[in-house]
Structures are given as structure tokens and as C-alpha cells.
Design an enzyme around this catalytic site. Structure first.
Site, PDB file in Angstrom:
ATOM      1  N   GLY A  36      44.527  45.625  37.038  1.00  0.00           N
ATOM      2  CA  GLY A  36      44.651  45.371  38.469  1.00  0.00           C
ATOM      3  C   GLY A  36      45.557  46.399  39.111  1.00  0.00           C
ATOM      4  O   GLY A  36      45.848  47.455  38.537  1.00  0.00           O
ATOM      5  N   CYS A  37      46.039  46.092  40.295  1.00  0.00           N
ATOM      6  CA  CYS A  37      46.897  47.003  41.046  1.00  0.00           C
ATOM      7  C   CYS A  37      48.121  47.387  40.222  1.00  0.00           C
ATOM      8  O   CYS A  37      48.832  46.525  39.707  1.00  0.00           O
ATOM      9  CB  CYS A  37      47.327  46.333  42.347  1.00  0.00           C
ATOM     10  SG  CYS A  37      48.508  47.305  43.291  1.00  0.00           S
ATOM     11  N   PHE A  38      48.366  48.682  40.108  1.00  0.00           N
ATOM     12  CA  PHE A  38      49.472  49.122  39.253  1.00  0.00           C
ATOM     13  C   PHE A  38      50.846  48.746  39.792  1.00  0.00           C
ATOM     14  O   PHE A  38      51.815  48.689  39.046  1.00  0.00           O
ATOM     15  CB  PHE A  38      49.402  50.607  38.916  1.00  0.00           C
ATOM     16  CG  PHE A  38      49.196  51.591  40.043  1.00  0.00           C
ATOM     17  CD1 PHE A  38      49.458  51.284  41.374  1.00  0.00           C
ATOM     18  CD2 PHE A  38      48.747  52.880  39.761  1.00  0.00           C
ATOM     19  CE1 PHE A  38      49.285  52.220  42.386  1.00  0.00           C
ATOM     20  CE2 PHE A  38      48.567  53.828  40.760  1.00  0.00           C
ATOM     21  CZ  PHE A  38      48.840  53.492  42.077  1.00  0.00           C
ATOM     22  N   TRP A  39      50.953  48.466  41.089  1.00  0.00           N
ATOM     23  CA  TRP A  39      52.243  48.013  41.633  1.00  0.00           C
ATOM     24  C   TRP A  39      52.719  46.749  40.918  1.00  0.00           C
ATOM     25  O   TRP A  39      53.861  46.635  40.509  1.00  0.00           O
ATOM     26  CB  TRP A  39      52.143  47.690  43.116  1.00  0.00           C
ATOM     27  CG  TRP A  39      51.774  48.802  44.024  1.00  0.00           C
ATOM     28  CD1 TRP A  39      51.823  50.143  43.774  1.00  0.00           C
ATOM     29  CD2 TRP A  39      51.279  48.655  45.357  1.00  0.00           C
ATOM     30  NE1 TRP A  39      51.390  50.840  44.881  1.00  0.00           N
ATOM     31  CE2 TRP A  39      51.050  49.955  45.867  1.00  0.00           C
ATOM     32  CE3 TRP A  39      51.002  47.566  46.168  1.00  0.00           C
ATOM     33  CZ2 TRP A  39      50.578  50.182  47.149  1.00  0.00           C
ATOM     34  CZ3 TRP A  39      50.530  47.779  47.453  1.00  0.00           C
ATOM     35  CH2 TRP A  39      50.316  49.080  47.936  1.00  0.00           C
ATOM     36  N   HIS A 189      48.927  38.432  39.013  1.00  0.00           N
ATOM     37  CA  HIS A 189      50.052  39.016  38.282  1.00  0.00           C
ATOM     38  C   HIS A 189      51.225  38.044  38.224  1.00  0.00           C
ATOM     39  O   HIS A 189      52.103  38.030  39.083  1.00  0.00           O
ATOM     40  CB  HIS A 189      50.490  40.345  38.929  1.00  0.00           C
ATOM     41  CG  HIS A 189      49.504  41.440  38.732  1.00  0.00           C
ATOM     42  ND1 HIS A 189      49.448  42.545  39.551  1.00  0.00           N
ATOM     43  CD2 HIS A 189      48.534  41.616  37.808  1.00  0.00           C
ATOM     44  CE1 HIS A 189      48.484  43.347  39.127  1.00  0.00           C
ATOM     45  NE2 HIS A 189      47.911  42.791  38.070  1.00  0.00           N
TER      46      HIS A 189
END
Length: 197
Positions: A36-39, A189
Site C-alpha cells: 500500500g501507500c509507502f507513507w 495500516h
């Protein structure tokens, strides 16, 4: 932990499997995860493992076709790169197996090329880019164990493949959620403590 200024100052002249801005001291190791979003992936790894073996991390792109891809290109789903976090860790404090087990618990590894209803596309695939044969064996064993123990009713679709070239994401993406605490985060997350039904 490395200062933000190093994000724009390469340590190595040519790109390779490890971030050009990540210095790896002797005896330390690197792991690379995408889910998913790396943030969000970077933020949650730092939250749980800073001062517990995680020495530094970079977000970036790997697994695709384009050299030196931009965020805009990767987000278009045309480069086949995945958004990933690359973690520098001290194996005397935390093992690759522990990090991999944690990875399977902080995103949904049973959804193909997506996390939640917003992070959709191959750039958001669940993937472990491994550094060497030992990591390959550990990743495969951990995936099999998590399939049985944690996701018995859903097939894990996480890919496991050797890393080739890691490209650092733009500087503003590094530590993004630390610098922008009110920014949207991926709802998948979080740390799962019970098996998925």
C-alpha cells in the site's frame, strides 16, 4: 537516525538494490517491503521499531521498468514499480523474521494490487523484495506460517522476489506522516493482533 538532509545527498554514485542515500554499516542489514501507500508502511515500522533495531528507513520505488521514476509516473500504474519502504536494521536487536511477521500484520496481504478502497493499482501490491538467499527462505517460511496461523480463510497474495534497483522517492515523501500528522492514512495500516476471519 540519519538527518533529513541526507535524503538528497547520494552516498553511492550509481543506483543499486539499496537506497543511494542509505549508509549501511558493517554487520547491519536491509529489508524492503511494499503493502500500500509507502507513507503508512514507513510510519508504522518506525513507530514500533525505532530504538528497537530499526536504524533508518527510506521510501521509494522498485520492481518496475522505468529508470529513476517519479511519484506521478508510479501512481499512474504504468511503470510496474511498487511503493516500498527500505529498512536499515541491526540484526542483533531485531531479526528479519520479526520484521517480516510484523509486515504481514500491518496491511492486508490477501487483497491483490490494493489496500482498502483508495490504494488501488500494481504500485500498491503486497510484496517483499528480498536481499539474498537467507531472506528468501525466511520470507517464504514466514508467509507459509502466516497463511496457516493468521489468514487461514483467505489466500495471501504477497509476492516475494529479489530486489534489483531501488529508487528513492522524492524528498517530501520521506517521513511524510511525521511531517504531516493530519494527512490521510491508509485504513489498512494498523497492527493486527488476531487472525483474519
Amino acid at each position: 537516525m540519519t538527518d533529513n538532509t541526507s535524503f538528497t545527498k547520494p552516498i553511492r554514485d550509481t543506483p543499486g538494490p539499496i537506497s543511494q542515500t542509505l549508509e549501511v554499516p558493517t554487520g547491519m542489514e536491509v529489508a524492503t517491503f511494499g503493502g500500500g501507500c509507502f507513507w503508512g508502511i514507513e510510519h508504522i515500522f518506525r513507530k514500533y521499531f525505532t530504538n528497537k533495531g530499526l536504524l533508518d528507513a527510506r521510501v521509494g520505488y522498485t520492481g518496475g521498468n522505468n529508470a529513476s521514476p517519479s511519484y506521478k509516473e508510479v501512481k499512474s500504474s504504468t511503470t510496474n514499480h511498487a511503493e516500498v519502504v527500505q529498512i536499515l536494521f541491526d540484526p542483533s536487536q531485531v531479526s528479519f523474521e520479526t520484521l517480516t511477521d510484523f509486515f504481514f500484520r500491518i496491511h492486508d496481504p490477501t487483497t491483490l494490487n490494493k489496500q482498502g478502497d483508495e490504494d488501488i493499482g500494481t504500485q500498491y501490491r503486497s510484496v517483499i523484495f528480498i536481499h539474498g538467499d537467507k531472506q528468501m527462505r525466511t520470507a517464504l517460511d514466514t508467509k507459509a506460517r502466516m497463511q496457516t496461523e493468521f489468514y487461514p480463510n483467505n489466500t495471501i497474495v504477497t509476492l516475494i522476489e529479489p530486489i534489483k534497483i531501488f529508487w528513492d522517492a522524492e524528498t517530501y515523501h520521506q517521513l511524510y506522516l511525521d511531517k504531516n500528522p493530519m494527512a490521510d492514512t491508509c485504513p489498512t495500516h494498523f497492527l493486527r493482533t488476531t487472525p483474519k476471519k
